[in-house]
Structure formats: C-alpha cells, structure tokens
Design a protein around this motif. Structure first.
Motif, PDB file in Angstrom:
ATOM      1  N   ASP A  46       1.049  -0.647  -0.187  1.00 46.47           N
ATOM      2  CA  ASP A  46       0.250  -0.066   0.158  1.00 46.47           C
ATOM      3  C   ASP A  46       0.820   1.526   0.270  1.00 46.47           C
ATOM      4  O   ASP A  46      -0.048   2.026  -0.611  1.00 46.47           O
ATOM      5  CB  ASP A  46      -0.821  -0.153   1.414  1.00 46.47           C
ATOM      6  N   PHE A  47       2.334   1.454   0.662  1.00 50.50           N
ATOM      7  CA  PHE A  47       3.005   2.337   1.119  1.00 50.50           C
ATOM      8  C   PHE A  47       3.238   2.674  -0.166  1.00 50.50           C
ATOM      9  O   PHE A  47       3.824   3.553  -0.403  1.00 50.50           O
ATOM     10  CB  PHE A  47       3.254   2.604   1.946  1.00 50.50           C
ATOM     11  N   ALA A  48       4.102   1.548  -0.847  1.00 55.54           N
ATOM     12  CA  ALA A  48       4.728   2.097  -2.237  1.00 55.54           C
ATOM     13  C   ALA A  48       3.695   2.056  -3.245  1.00 55.54           C
ATOM     14  O   ALA A  48       4.148   3.224  -4.369  1.00 55.54           O
ATOM     15  CB  ALA A  48       5.303   0.167  -2.565  1.00 55.54           C
ATOM     16  N   LEU A  49       2.277   1.163  -3.833  1.00 57.13           N
ATOM     17  CA  LEU A  49       1.745   1.970  -4.236  1.00 57.13           C
ATOM     18  C   LEU A  49       1.422   3.610  -4.405  1.00 57.13           C
ATOM     19  O   LEU A  49       1.185   4.516  -5.114  1.00 57.13           O
ATOM     20  CB  LEU A  49      -0.011   1.505  -4.725  1.00 57.13           C
ATOM     21  N   GLU A  50       1.098   4.048  -3.025  1.00 58.91           N
ATOM     22  CA  GLU A  50       0.926   5.554  -2.675  1.00 58.91           C
ATOM     23  C   GLU A  50       2.256   6.650  -2.768  1.00 58.91           C
ATOM     24  O   GLU A  50       2.033   7.249  -3.868  1.00 58.91           O
ATOM     25  CB  GLU A  50       1.022   5.682  -1.512  1.00 58.91           C
ATOM     26  N   ARG A  51       3.468   6.016  -2.802  1.00 59.78           N
ATOM     27  CA  ARG A  51       4.571   6.406  -3.392  1.00 59.78           C
ATOM     28  C   ARG A  51       4.254   6.823  -4.993  1.00 59.78           C
ATOM     29  O   ARG A  51       4.992   7.211  -5.188  1.00 59.78           O
ATOM     30  CB  ARG A  51       5.519   5.544  -2.668  1.00 59.78           C
ATOM     31  N   LEU A  52       4.313   5.797  -5.643  1.00 62.48           N
ATOM     32  CA  LEU A  52       4.278   5.357  -7.054  1.00 62.48           C
ATOM     33  C   LEU A  52       3.697   6.070  -7.855  1.00 62.48           C
ATOM     34  O   LEU A  52       3.119   7.148  -9.005  1.00 62.48           O
ATOM     35  CB  LEU A  52       4.171   3.736  -7.114  1.00 62.48           C
ATOM     36  N   HIS A  53       2.255   6.224  -7.212  1.00 59.69           N
ATOM     37  CA  HIS A  53       1.175   7.363  -7.567  1.00 59.69           C
ATOM     38  C   HIS A  53       1.742   8.494  -7.676  1.00 59.69           C
ATOM     39  O   HIS A  53       1.052   9.715  -8.373  1.00 59.69           O
ATOM     40  CB  HIS A  53      -0.314   7.287  -6.818  1.00 59.69           C
ATOM     41  N   MET A  54       2.614   9.474  -6.737  1.00 61.41           N
ATOM     42  CA  MET A  54       3.053  10.220  -6.297  1.00 61.41           C
ATOM     43  C   MET A  54       4.050  10.638  -7.614  1.00 61.41           C
ATOM     44  O   MET A  54       4.095  11.657  -8.319  1.00 61.41           O
ATOM     45  CB  MET A  54       3.425  10.794  -4.974  1.00 61.41           C
ATOM     46  N   GLU A  55       5.126   9.557  -8.026  1.00 67.07           N
ATOM     47  CA  GLU A  55       5.581   9.387  -8.882  1.00 67.07           C
ATOM     48  C   GLU A  55       4.961  10.157 -10.384  1.00 67.07           C
ATOM     49  O   GLU A  55       5.485  10.618 -11.349  1.00 67.07           O
ATOM     50  CB  GLU A  55       6.967   7.992  -8.849  1.00 67.07           C
ATOM     51  N   ALA A  56       3.437   9.134 -10.736  1.00 67.21           N
ATOM     52  CA  ALA A  56       3.054   9.461 -11.120  1.00 67.21           C
ATOM     53  C   ALA A  56       2.901  10.685 -11.998  1.00 67.21           C
ATOM     54  O   ALA A  56       3.010  11.037 -12.758  1.00 67.21           O
ATOM     55  CB  ALA A  56       1.773   8.433 -11.967  1.00 67.21           C
ATOM     56  N   ARG A  57       2.005  11.344 -11.023  1.00 60.14           N
ATOM     57  CA  ARG A  57       1.766  12.878 -10.669  1.00 60.14           C
ATOM     58  C   ARG A  57       2.698  13.525 -11.180  1.00 60.14           C
ATOM     59  O   ARG A  57       2.579  14.632 -11.982  1.00 60.14           O
ATOM     60  CB  ARG A  57       1.127  12.958  -9.724  1.00 60.14           C
ATOM     61  N   ARG A  58       4.178  13.753 -10.398  1.00 61.99           N
ATOM     62  CA  ARG A  58       5.139  13.591 -10.680  1.00 61.99           C
ATOM     63  C   ARG A  58       5.681  13.768 -11.812  1.00 61.99           C
ATOM     64  O   ARG A  58       6.272  14.868 -12.576  1.00 61.99           O
ATOM     65  CB  ARG A  58       6.456  14.333  -9.603  1.00 61.99           C
ATOM     66  N   TRP A  59       5.572  12.756 -13.021  1.00 64.81           N
ATOM     67  CA  TRP A  59       6.694  12.395 -13.199  1.00 64.81           C
ATOM     68  C   TRP A  59       5.894  11.826 -14.906  1.00 64.81           C
ATOM     69  O   TRP A  59       6.492  11.562 -15.986  1.00 64.81           O
ATOM     70  CB  TRP A  59       8.086  11.321 -13.149  1.00 64.81           C
ATOM     71  N   SER A  60       4.744  12.036 -15.644  1.00 68.74           N
ATOM     72  CA  SER A  60       4.218  12.267 -16.207  1.00 68.74           C
ATOM     73  C   SER A  60       4.190  10.358 -16.495  1.00 68.74           C
ATOM     74  O   SER A  60       4.278  10.576 -17.928  1.00 68.74           O
ATOM     75  CB  SER A  60       4.693  12.543 -17.788  1.00 68.74           C
ATOM     76  N   PHE A  61       3.919  10.235 -15.963  1.00 68.80           N
ATOM     77  CA  PHE A  61       2.590   8.625 -16.220  1.00 68.80           C
ATOM     78  C   PHE A  61       1.800   8.356 -15.357  1.00 68.80           C
ATOM     79  O   PHE A  61       1.051   8.056 -14.206  1.00 68.80           O
ATOM     80  CB  PHE A  61       3.976   7.522 -15.667  1.00 68.80           C
ATOM     81  N   THR A  62       1.379   6.770 -15.922  1.00 69.51           N
ATOM     82  CA  THR A  62      -0.657   6.719 -15.457  1.00 69.51           C
ATOM     83  C   THR A  62      -0.196   5.623 -15.097  1.00 69.51           C
ATOM     84  O   THR A  62       0.562   4.824 -15.530  1.00 69.51           O
ATOM     85  CB  THR A  62      -1.688   7.037 -16.453  1.00 69.51           C
TER      86      THR A  62
END
Length: 296
Positions: A46-62
């Motif tokens: 769950d924490f990894a997904l939370e961090r990846l969602h942040m990365e996706a918003r910041r680095w232009s991937f879905t």
C-alpha cells in the motif's frame, strides 16, 4: 487608505493562481498496470503504491492498479509491473496474454518477491534472465548498493545507496549478453538489471516500506519504468510543487484582468454605499444648539 487596502487584496486574490501548485498531468506518458497480488506485506504494498502514484503525478505517467485478470486485455497498456507479487498468480490464459504483450515490445518492471512469482513458467525465467533461489530465510540486513553508469535507468544515481532488505539471490545469475547489470551489492551479487532481449527491468529491493521511501530508489524505479515503456526522450518532471512558467497564457491574463476588474467595481460600490450611509447619518443627527452669548 481603506480603498487602497481593498484593491491590494483583490489583486492578491487574482494573482494567487500564478503561485499555486500546478496540477500534474500524465497526458502523453506511458500507462503502467501494476499488480501486487499475493504480496506478503500489504502495508508495504500500500505504501509503495502511494509513493508510485506520487511519482506518476510528478513524472508524467499513468499508474493503474489491477489484478491478474487485467492481463487478458492489455490494449492501452505500455508497462506491466509486478510489485512484490507472490508465487503462481497467473493462469494459462493470463500467461499467454502477457507473453504476447512482451514479445511485441511491451514493457515489464518487477521488484523484490516478483522474481519468484512464476517458478514453473519457463518464459518468465527467460524474461528475467535469472532464477531466484528459495525465498530469503536470512533476516533483513543493511547493505550498500552500488550503481553502474552508462544506462538511462541509473542516470543520476552516482552515490551508493544503503538499503535494509531480506535479499534475494539467484542461480543462474543474470549475465551478459542477455542482461545488463545496473546495480550490485559489495559482494558483487546483482540486485538490479535489465534484459537485452525484452523491455524488462528488475530490482531486488522493495520489500520494506523504508526502501520505498528512499528518493534514490524511487528514481531507479521511475527511470526503469520510463525505459521499459520505450520512451526515448528525457524524463521531465511535472511537479505539483512547480509554478507555471512565465509568461502565462492569454487565458490566464484575461482571467486576472477579469477578476481584478470585477473586484475593483465591487470595492467602488462598497465605498459608495459606505459614503452614502455616512452622509445619511450626518443628516439625521439633531442640529447643535447655537452658543449662548454671555450677558444675554
């Protein structure tokens, strides 16, 4: 003075969007289907997904969270990610669909326990370029991870990273020319590599929440995702913390003018009403008695 103060407030409100965080858009970036099926630690996933969602918003991937059933239709997907997945999570139909996707150039990213996800599927071992030994039985230990230069996946990762994990080991290990080693422990054991035959990238760390909170590890993962998606351009940040570049668009300029103009009219009306009330109040007050002369 009061009018000037009000005008300053109006202008500040109108210009506030210029300094507000910009919304990050993933338009045009790769779409990543991520699976966490069968993971041993849901809190870490769950924490990894939370961090990846942040990365996706910041680095232009879905980032799209999914299940093995979603592998049966991968239209619109650029990368499949196995995040700490458990063993034997795919059926034959899902294996065939994933095989077809990867054979025609689709991307694959895996972390930690995903190395042992499909032990009886020969193609999976070919995809990874290595075979994981039995799951780690040794307790977690802190190790230094050294990155190798020369790959877009490790670009900017110059310093050694200290990571506490239950480490996976492999036999056979990934080796050239089928694989390119991207990072290894001080012992020389590889912990991150990419395939030369497929758009596949694997990183052994990722089994603890602390690892997913490390900035350098997240950089390794997002650059691995970008590479697996076949993106050739530079990975550009689209941060929510970044203000828009100057000059702003005409739409924004017109918006500021409209808000400032409307605010000015409102301030003028307030001052007019206030002046009228003061005038009416002065007229309603009783006239003062004339002064009395001495001696009259």
């Amino acid at each position: 003075m009061r009018t000037l103060l009000r005008l300053c407030i109006v202008v500040a409100l109108a210009c506030a969007p210029a300094f507000a965080p910009s919304a990050a858009l993933a338009a045009g970036g790769p779409t990543v289907l991520v699976l966490t099926t069968g993971n041993e630690a849901q809190d870490v996933a769950d924490f990894a997904l939370e961090r990846l969602h942040m990365e996706a918003r910041r680095w232009s991937f879905t980032l799209v969270e999914g299940t093995p059933a979603d592998l049966e239709d991968l239209d619109g997907t650029d990368v499949v990610m196995f995040l700490n997945t458990g063993a034997d999570i795919l059926d034959e139909t899902q294996e065939a669909s994933l095989h077809s996707f990867l054979s025609r150039g689709g991307g694959f990213v895996a972390t930690n326990a995903a190395a042992a996800s499909e032990p009886d599927w020969d193609f999976y071992q070919e995809l990874l370029g290595a075979t994981a030994l039995t799951p780690p039985v040794e307790p977690a230990s802190e190790q230094e991870v050294a990155f190798n230069a020369g790959s877009p996946i490790t670009d900017g990762l110059d310093e050694e990273l200290k990571v506490t994990e239950r480490w996976y080991y492999f036999d056979p290990e990934p080796a050239q020319p089928e694989s390119t080693i991207l990072a290894q422990l001080g012992s020389g054991d590889p912990v991150a590599w990419n395939s030369e035959s497929y758009n596949a990238f694997y990183a052994s760390p990722g089994g603890t929440g602390k690892t997913w909170g490390d900035r350098d590890f997240l950089q390794l993962i997002r650059q691995g995702i970008w590479w697996a998606a076949g993106e050739q351009g530079m990975l550009l940040q689209n941060s929510e913390d970044a203000a828009p570049e100057w000059p702003y668009t005409w739409t924004f300029v017109l918006f500021v003018v409209a808000v400032a103009g409307g605010g000015s009219i409102a301030v003028w009306r307030l001052d007019k009403d206030e002046a009228l009330r003061e005038s009416e109040g002065a007229e309603s007050e009783p006239a003062a008695d004339p002064p009395v002369r001495a001696g009259v």
